[in-house]
Design an enzyme around this catalytic site. Structure first.
Site, PDB file in Angstrom:
ATOM      1  N   HIS A 218       2.470  -4.224   6.494  1.00  0.00           N
ATOM      2  CA  HIS A 218       1.468  -2.982   6.584  1.00  0.00           C
ATOM      3  C   HIS A 218       1.634  -2.176   7.684  1.00  0.00           C
ATOM      4  O   HIS A 218       2.402  -2.153   8.508  1.00  0.00           O
ATOM      5  CB  HIS A 218       0.134  -3.674   6.275  1.00  0.00           C
ATOM      6  CG  HIS A 218       0.256  -4.397   4.949  1.00  0.00           C
ATOM      7  ND1 HIS A 218      -0.638  -3.966   3.871  1.00  0.00           N
ATOM      8  CD2 HIS A 218       0.349  -5.453   4.410  1.00  0.00           C
ATOM      9  CE1 HIS A 218      -0.862  -4.681   3.012  1.00  0.00           C
ATOM     10  NE2 HIS A 218       0.115  -5.730   3.342  1.00  0.00           N
TER      11      HIS A 218
ATOM     12  N   HIS B 207       0.821  -1.101  -0.072  1.00  0.00           N
ATOM     13  CA  HIS B 207       0.087  -0.009  -0.042  1.00  0.00           C
ATOM     14  C   HIS B 207       0.809   1.170  -0.056  1.00  0.00           C
ATOM     15  O   HIS B 207       1.797   1.511   0.795  1.00  0.00           O
ATOM     16  CB  HIS B 207      -0.952  -0.188   1.197  1.00  0.00           C
ATOM     17  CG  HIS B 207      -2.018  -0.940   0.940  1.00  0.00           C
ATOM     18  ND1 HIS B 207      -2.469  -1.810   2.281  1.00  0.00           N
ATOM     19  CD2 HIS B 207      -2.641  -1.510   0.051  1.00  0.00           C
ATOM     20  CE1 HIS B 207      -3.623  -2.296   1.885  1.00  0.00           C
ATOM     21  NE2 HIS B 207      -3.784  -2.204   0.418  1.00  0.00           N
TER      22      HIS B 207
ATOM     23  N   GLU C 122       1.810   3.255   2.988  1.00  0.00           N
ATOM     24  CA  GLU C 122       2.350   2.514   4.195  1.00  0.00           C
ATOM     25  C   GLU C 122       3.921   2.269   3.948  1.00  0.00           C
ATOM     26  O   GLU C 122       4.397   1.479   4.125  1.00  0.00           O
ATOM     27  CB  GLU C 122       1.557   1.192   4.269  1.00  0.00           C
ATOM     28  CG  GLU C 122       0.265   1.371   4.516  1.00  0.00           C
ATOM     29  CD  GLU C 122      -0.619   0.228   4.666  1.00  0.00           C
ATOM     30  OE1 GLU C 122      -0.125  -0.954   4.588  1.00  0.00           O
ATOM     31  OE2 GLU C 122      -1.846   0.198   4.693  1.00  0.00           O
TER      32      GLU C 122
ATOM     33  N   GLU D 187       0.530  -5.284  10.929  1.00  0.00           N
ATOM     34  CA  GLU D 187       0.201  -4.105  10.902  1.00  0.00           C
ATOM     35  C   GLU D 187       0.957  -3.214  11.785  1.00  0.00           C
ATOM     36  O   GLU D 187       0.920  -3.073  13.189  1.00  0.00           O
ATOM     37  CB  GLU D 187      -1.359  -3.861  11.277  1.00  0.00           C
ATOM     38  CG  GLU D 187      -2.121  -4.669  10.554  1.00  0.00           C
ATOM     39  CD  GLU D 187      -2.442  -3.898   9.117  1.00  0.00           C
ATOM     40  OE1 GLU D 187      -1.804  -2.875   8.962  1.00  0.00           O
ATOM     41  OE2 GLU D 187      -3.138  -4.429   8.034  1.00  0.00           O
TER      42      GLU D 187
END
Length: 395
Positions: free
Chosen positions: A306, A162, A165, A365
């Site tokens: 991420h 992404h 990110e 994450e």
């Protein structure tokens, strides 16, 4: 650093002179048969750079060796045309300098050009690194894979699926840099010897899956696509919320693991800054490159970096192996991140890997806050992921 072969030289001798594991010297010179070193041939010595020194009054090679903390023979090796008994004031000689500090430091705006520069630097310092191009982005930027190690077990880690990110890329690159420093300085990482990890694993690193998107977030749109991309972004020049590739397709919604569910329920029904899964699975070249890489190398486990949330996901539809639960417990312990077995999500890279191969796959994450995360979080995230990285290679 390069040295020229003398009569009687060997990789074993260079390993002793520079205190570098012979396996790293062999892997830095894959084009050379170690049993056949021809006089005059150039050999790469990983983890060293060459410095120029100007002879001062009273200097000797013995003193230079003591100053550089290297054997006299290493000084002689770097200076084949210099006579140690006839050093002249002001004469330039070459000294080996061991690399002991990381080169991945500047992470303020880590765009694709920055990544390329750091890869080139690492390859120069640590030529046992292999750099492969696994595909190209929509705009033709190469998607790089870094390949490290000799082991039978293939492990894959990626970052920047992404666009906003992007901080995940310098985190991953610094982990690689730290591993290289430990290998060439024979240091331990949190009590773990690095060289056995090099022998146990072959590590595949894709540090920036979405180079076009990262550049968009950090630099704005390319001139030739400015109007088109501004329209996708509701006319706003602020791309901090952009996750997709340059065509407005979310690359982590592109994989054939119940893709139809995501296609049906995702709000964007056409290209958008985030969440649009495309018209068909694997329509985007970046996603295709990642799928082909996995199919080719059949990884034992994969990790995808991420942001954000300080948690990680590891189950999918009940097909994840028992090993995943064991690794999840270890990751939770060493990182402080929350272990989440199932989430209501499909069509992601990890979803597809676990579904297709029934092997351990994890989505981490990193950090906590609003994307893009501030670089002030980088040191903490790096330390947390170093522990995860070591568990991944050692467990």
């Amino acid at each position: 650093m390069r040295v020229r072969v003398r009569h009687g030289d060997s990789f074993w001798l260079y390993s002793r002179l520079f205190h570098i594991p012979i396996q790293l010297i062999e892997d830095s010179n894959r084009h050379i048969a170690s049993n056949f070193l021809d006089v005059g041939m150039e050999v790469e010595i990983p983890g060293f750079i060459e410095e120029t020194y100007v002879i001062q009054p009273g200097d000797t090679f013995f003193q230079l060796a003591k100053m550089s903390k290297m054997p006299v023979e290493a000084i002689l090796l770097l200076n084949p045309g210099v006579y140690p008994d006839h050093l002249a004031l002001g004469q330039s000689v070459k000294l080996p300098k061991r690399v002991t500090e990381p080169v991945i430091n500047d992470i303020q705006t880590y765009d694709f050009t920055h990544l390329q520069r750091d890869i080139e630097t690492l390859l120069c310092l640590y030529p046992f690194l292999k750099v492969n191009t696994i595909g190209e982005s929509v705009l033709g930027n190469p998607i790089y894979e870094l390949e490290i190690g000799r082991g039978k077990r293939n492990i894959h880690v990626n970052a920047s699926f992404h666009a906003n990110e992007w901080i995940t890329t310098p985190v991953l690159m610094k982990l690689v840099n730290t591993f290289f420093l430990a290998l060439t300085n024979e240091n331990m990482l949190n009590g773990i010897h690095a060289l056995p990890l090099y022998h146990k694993n072959t590590l595949s690193i894709v540090p920036m899956v979405n180079p076009d998107g990262v550049n968009l977030v950090l630099q704005g749109p390319p001139a030739e696509k400015k109007e088109e991309i501004l329209a996708l972004n509701s006319g706003s020049p602020d791309f901090s919320g952009w996750k997709a590739n340059i065509r407005g397709v979310d690359l982590n919604n592109q994989f054939p693991a119940n893709w139809e569910i995501e296609k049906e329920r995702k709000e964007p029904k056409s290209p958008a800054p985030r969440d649009y899964p495309g018209e068909i699975p694997l329509s985007e070249p970046e996603a295709v490159a990642m799928a082909r890489l996995v199919e080719k190398k059949q990884f034992s486990r994969v990790l995808a970096f991420h942001t954000q949330g300080r948690e990680f996901y590891w189950g999918y539809e009940g097909v994840e192996p028992v090993e995943s639960a064991r690794l999840a417990r270890e990751y939770e312990k060493v990182s402080g991140y929350k272990s989440v077995r199932y989430i209501d999500s499909h069509a992601g890279f990890r979803d597809w890997f676990v579904h297709a191969y029934q092997k351990p796959g994890f989505t981490f994450e990193l950090g906590l806050g609003v994307n893009p995360l501030p670089v002030s979080q980088f040191p903490q995230i790096y330390e947390e992921m170093l522990n995860v990285f070591l568990v991944t290679l050692n467990s």
